[in-house]
Design a protein around this motif. Structure first.
Motif, PDB file in Angstrom:
ATOM      1  N   ASP A   1       0.874  -1.256  -0.008  1.00 44.20           N
ATOM      2  CA  ASP A   1       0.208  -0.018  -0.123  1.00 44.20           C
ATOM      3  C   ASP A   1       0.876   1.277   0.011  1.00 44.20           C
ATOM      4  O   ASP A   1       0.590   2.276  -0.680  1.00 44.20           O
ATOM      5  CB  ASP A   1      -1.013   0.010   1.102  1.00 44.20           C
ATOM      6  CG  ASP A   1      -1.864  -1.140   1.086  1.00 44.20           C
ATOM      7  OD1 ASP A   1      -2.235  -1.421  -0.076  1.00 44.20           O
ATOM      8  OD2 ASP A   1      -2.491  -1.394   2.275  1.00 44.20           O
ATOM      9  N   SER A   2       1.776   1.264   0.967  1.00 42.98           N
ATOM     10  CA  SER A   2       2.888   2.570   0.759  1.00 42.98           C
ATOM     11  C   SER A   2       3.534   2.656  -0.461  1.00 42.98           C
ATOM     12  O   SER A   2       3.500   3.737  -0.864  1.00 42.98           O
ATOM     13  CB  SER A   2       3.887   2.080   2.188  1.00 42.98           C
ATOM     14  OG  SER A   2       5.010   3.034   2.100  1.00 42.98           O
ATOM     15  N   LYS A   3       3.767   1.663  -1.040  1.00 42.44           N
ATOM     16  CA  LYS A   3       4.446   1.901  -2.286  1.00 42.44           C
ATOM     17  C   LYS A   3       3.584   2.343  -3.504  1.00 42.44           C
ATOM     18  O   LYS A   3       4.075   2.997  -4.325  1.00 42.44           O
ATOM     19  CB  LYS A   3       5.140   0.540  -2.906  1.00 42.44           C
ATOM     20  CG  LYS A   3       6.493   0.022  -1.876  1.00 42.44           C
ATOM     21  CD  LYS A   3       7.018  -1.286  -2.479  1.00 42.44           C
ATOM     22  CE  LYS A   3       8.163  -1.471  -1.742  1.00 42.44           C
ATOM     23  NZ  LYS A   3       8.975  -2.943  -2.169  1.00 42.44           N
ATOM     24  N   VAL A   4       2.369   1.706  -3.443  1.00 43.57           N
ATOM     25  CA  VAL A   4       1.394   2.059  -4.363  1.00 43.57           C
ATOM     26  C   VAL A   4       0.889   3.636  -4.313  1.00 43.57           C
ATOM     27  O   VAL A   4       0.713   4.176  -5.298  1.00 43.57           O
ATOM     28  CB  VAL A   4       0.158   1.281  -4.472  1.00 43.57           C
ATOM     29  CG1 VAL A   4      -1.196   1.666  -5.282  1.00 43.57           C
ATOM     30  CG2 VAL A   4       0.542  -0.317  -4.852  1.00 43.57           C
TER      31      VAL A   4
ATOM     32  N   PRO B   1      -4.365  10.230  -4.140  1.00 46.54           N
ATOM     33  CA  PRO B   1      -4.767   8.849  -3.532  1.00 46.54           C
ATOM     34  C   PRO B   1      -6.236   8.794  -3.074  1.00 46.54           C
ATOM     35  O   PRO B   1      -6.786   9.972  -2.324  1.00 46.54           O
ATOM     36  CB  PRO B   1      -3.809   8.610  -2.461  1.00 46.54           C
ATOM     37  CG  PRO B   1      -2.789   9.384  -2.664  1.00 46.54           C
ATOM     38  CD  PRO B   1      -3.220  10.862  -3.293  1.00 46.54           C
ATOM     39  N   ASP B   2      -6.954   7.680  -2.973  1.00 49.86           N
ATOM     40  CA  ASP B   2      -8.227   7.677  -2.654  1.00 49.86           C
ATOM     41  C   ASP B   2      -8.273   7.997  -1.171  1.00 49.86           C
ATOM     42  O   ASP B   2      -7.612   7.604  -0.259  1.00 49.86           O
ATOM     43  CB  ASP B   2      -8.865   6.176  -2.795  1.00 49.86           C
ATOM     44  CG  ASP B   2     -10.055   6.115  -2.544  1.00 49.86           C
ATOM     45  OD1 ASP B   2     -10.930   6.800  -1.902  1.00 49.86           O
ATOM     46  OD2 ASP B   2     -10.774   4.994  -3.188  1.00 49.86           O
ATOM     47  N   SER B   3      -9.065   8.849  -0.810  1.00 48.24           N
ATOM     48  CA  SER B   3      -9.206   9.342   0.735  1.00 48.24           C
ATOM     49  C   SER B   3      -9.901   8.246   1.437  1.00 48.24           C
ATOM     50  O   SER B   3      -9.554   8.481   2.627  1.00 48.24           O
ATOM     51  CB  SER B   3     -10.160  10.537   0.614  1.00 48.24           C
ATOM     52  OG  SER B   3     -11.385  10.473  -0.027  1.00 48.24           O
ATOM     53  N   THR B   4     -10.354   7.399   0.914  1.00 46.98           N
ATOM     54  CA  THR B   4     -11.086   6.327   1.774  1.00 46.98           C
ATOM     55  C   THR B   4     -10.009   5.343   2.160  1.00 46.98           C
ATOM     56  O   THR B   4     -10.443   4.555   3.088  1.00 46.98           O
ATOM     57  CB  THR B   4     -12.195   5.624   1.353  1.00 46.98           C
ATOM     58  OG1 THR B   4     -11.764   4.919  -0.094  1.00 46.98           O
ATOM     59  CG2 THR B   4     -13.363   6.616   0.735  1.00 46.98           C
ATOM     60  N   VAL B   5      -8.821   5.359   1.463  1.00 46.92           N
ATOM     61  CA  VAL B   5      -7.877   4.512   1.827  1.00 46.92           C
ATOM     62  C   VAL B   5      -6.823   4.989   3.084  1.00 46.92           C
ATOM     63  O   VAL B   5      -6.230   6.068   2.752  1.00 46.92           O
ATOM     64  CB  VAL B   5      -6.845   3.962   0.699  1.00 46.92           C
ATOM     65  CG1 VAL B   5      -5.844   2.968   0.920  1.00 46.92           C
ATOM     66  CG2 VAL B   5      -8.016   3.388  -0.407  1.00 46.92           C
ATOM     67  N   THR B   6      -6.640   4.174   4.014  1.00 51.19           N
ATOM     68  CA  THR B   6      -5.684   4.598   5.022  1.00 51.19           C
ATOM     69  C   THR B   6      -4.490   4.832   4.380  1.00 51.19           C
ATOM     70  O   THR B   6      -3.761   4.035   3.875  1.00 51.19           O
ATOM     71  CB  THR B   6      -5.773   3.739   6.208  1.00 51.19           C
ATOM     72  OG1 THR B   6      -7.252   3.347   6.592  1.00 51.19           O
ATOM     73  CG2 THR B   6      -5.027   4.200   7.373  1.00 51.19           C
ATOM     74  N   LYS B   7      -3.448   5.818   4.916  1.00 51.80           N
ATOM     75  CA  LYS B   7      -2.350   5.932   4.573  1.00 51.80           C
ATOM     76  C   LYS B   7      -1.429   4.947   5.139  1.00 51.80           C
ATOM     77  O   LYS B   7      -1.253   4.802   6.477  1.00 51.80           O
ATOM     78  CB  LYS B   7      -1.814   7.467   4.848  1.00 51.80           C
ATOM     79  CG  LYS B   7      -0.323   7.633   4.273  1.00 51.80           C
ATOM     80  CD  LYS B   7       0.103   9.190   4.572  1.00 51.80           C
ATOM     81  CE  LYS B   7       1.538   9.300   3.996  1.00 51.80           C
ATOM     82  NZ  LYS B   7       1.898   8.928   2.467  1.00 51.80           N
ATOM     83  N   ALA B   8      -0.737   4.237   4.307  1.00 54.87           N
ATOM     84  CA  ALA B   8       0.270   3.068   4.792  1.00 54.87           C
ATOM     85  C   ALA B   8       1.585   3.452   4.943  1.00 54.87           C
ATOM     86  O   ALA B   8       2.055   4.314   4.470  1.00 54.87           O
ATOM     87  CB  ALA B   8       0.079   1.998   3.737  1.00 54.87           C
ATOM     88  N   VAL B   9       2.142   2.904   6.096  1.00 50.82           N
ATOM     89  CA  VAL B   9       3.623   3.009   6.361  1.00 50.82           C
ATOM     90  C   VAL B   9       4.377   1.730   6.107  1.00 50.82           C
ATOM     91  O   VAL B   9       4.052   0.702   6.533  1.00 50.82           O
ATOM     92  CB  VAL B   9       3.667   3.364   7.939  1.00 50.82           C
ATOM     93  CG1 VAL B   9       5.112   3.644   8.254  1.00 50.82           C
ATOM     94  CG2 VAL B   9       2.901   4.528   8.147  1.00 50.82           C
TER      95      VAL B   9
END
Length: 420
Positions: free
Chosen positions: A118-121, A132-140
């Motif tokens: 998710d972080s790389k995408v 990025p889609d606002s509904t998707v949690t920012k990944a670390v």
């Protein structure tokens, strides 16, 4: 000419009848040998054919990725999973040789893999100036995880590489699918972007679409040990030639009006019959006895004529070799040990015991000069590749030329000895 050849044939039969015990050994020894060796090797060949190898599988992740890996291993034709171990006891079990390997899936493998993807995408999407889609949690991104593989120190390097490649392929496919899914979520698209293989592999086998033919213990041992038995007639043949010298029979043959080569042809026809009988007995064991012993049946449907032709030429090569040994030997103490030892060496070099492709490279080159290797290749071409006479013509020619060379050398040696 034909009458003289017939009388020579009758003489050889009478000589063999005097040693009825030796004749029984000639036929009985190969049968006992093929039954014993096949029973011993059957389990080994079954492993090569696909019997499952027990390995330890420890799942500390208990989530999507580990479940996929476990399912792939369980559905494979190679492994049987043992799961009642922890990592410490698994390490001990593998290093002491109880199991060939152990696979340990680390904790949070699925969770960390998802975070990294998710972080790389999200980084890739942002680099294109897209939100990025606002509904998707920012990944670390998290630290890469290691799948621990424990191997028995005695395990073959090829087996290690094949296992690691197989697991690496599984993980790569899982990552691929998750990357496509992550792009779908980030871009907010419902279109199916799942990666489909554009290139696939289709194996073509000689049996035209039927189940793949794999050599089993019977398909290996019947032709291999039949060939060994055929060449072992070198011993009684050379002994009979030496007996003729010591008893004065060879002198009577030389002073008779019959050419010496007729004497050799008489022996050739006599021992060819023995070779054919040996082969038929071993085929009979493979067809009718082995199934009663829970062994695979030897299938000769549509192949028997070709197999008999190979047997004839292999018999000629063995007879020629026996004639040469008997001609140059002065005593039975010379011919018998040398004949037996040379046959064993030819069998070892020719791939009767150890397949040629497992030998060192220089031994593979030497094997090409063994008449047993020519005969074995011809048998295998017929049994496993459904080859015809034209496909095995090279091996048949080599076997026949070997016979001609051995007999020619014997005749020249005999003429030289008589001229002295």
């Amino acid at each position: 000419m034909l009458y003289k050849l017939w009388r020579s044939f009758i003489k050889e039969i009478q000589l063999l009848k005097r040693d009825s015990g030796g004749i029984v050994i000639i036929f009985l020894m190969p049968l006992l040998l093929i039954i014993t060796i096949t029973l011993i090797q059957d389990s080994t060949f079954k492993n090569l054919e696909g019997s499952k190898i027990p390995i330890i599988f420890i799942d500390n992740d208990k989530s999507e990725v580990s479940k996929v890996i476990k399912k792939e291993l369980e559905t494979s034709k190679t492994f049987e999973l043992v799961t009642d171990y922890n990592e410490k006891s698994a390490e001990k079990a593998v290093f002491t040789g109880d199991y060939q390997m152990a696979i340990v899936i680390p904790e949070n493998l699925t969770k960390d893999l998802n975070s990294n993807i998710d972080s790389k995408v999200q980084t890739v999407v942002s680099s294109f100036g897209l939100e990025p889609d606002s509904t998707v949690t920012k990944a670390v991104a998290s630290k890469a995880k290691d799948i621990h593989l424990y191997f028995d120190p005695a395990t073959n390097a090829g087996f290690k590489n094949s296992v690691m490649n197989a697991i690496n392929k599984m993980v790569f496919e899982i990552e691929n699918k998750k990357i496509y899914k992550a792009f779908q979520e980030q871009l907010g698209t419902t279109e199916d972007l799942e990666n489909k293989s554009l290139i696939t592999f289709k194996e073509i086998t000689p049996n035209k679409g039927k189940e793949e033919l794999m050599p089993n213990s019977v398909q290996h041992n019947v032709p291999a040990w039949a060939l060994f038995a055929i060449f072992f007639i070198v011993v009684p043949l050379s002994i009979n030639l030496v007996k003729e010298k010591s008893q004065g029979t060879s002198v009577r043959v030389r002073v008779s009006p019959t050419p010496y080569y007729i004497h050799i042809l008489g022996k050739t026809f006599t021992y060819l019959i023995i070779c054919i009988i040996q082969f038929l007995l071993m085929v009979a064991v493979g067809i009718w006895l082995f199934p009663l012993m829970d062994l695979p049946q030897f299938d000769v449907s549509g192949k028997m004529l070709h197999l008999l032709i190979v047997t004839l030429f292999a018999g000629l090569a063995a007879i020629g070799f026996g004639v040469l040994i008997g001609t140059v030997s002065d005593t039975q103490e010379q011919s018998a040990p040398f004949g037996a030892t040379s046959v064993v060496v030819l069998a070892a070099v020719g791939g009767i015991w150890v397949p040629v492709f497992l030998m060192p490279e220089f031994m593979q080159k030497i094997a090409q000069f063994s008449p047993m290797n020519w005969g074995l290749n011809a048998y295998y071409d017929i049994i496993l590749r459904n080859s015809g006479i034209l496909e095995i013509a090279k091996e048949l020619i080599f076997l026949f030329l070997f016979y001609i060379a051995m007999v020619t050398i014997s005749l020249l040696y005999e003429r030289k000895q008589n001229a002295v």
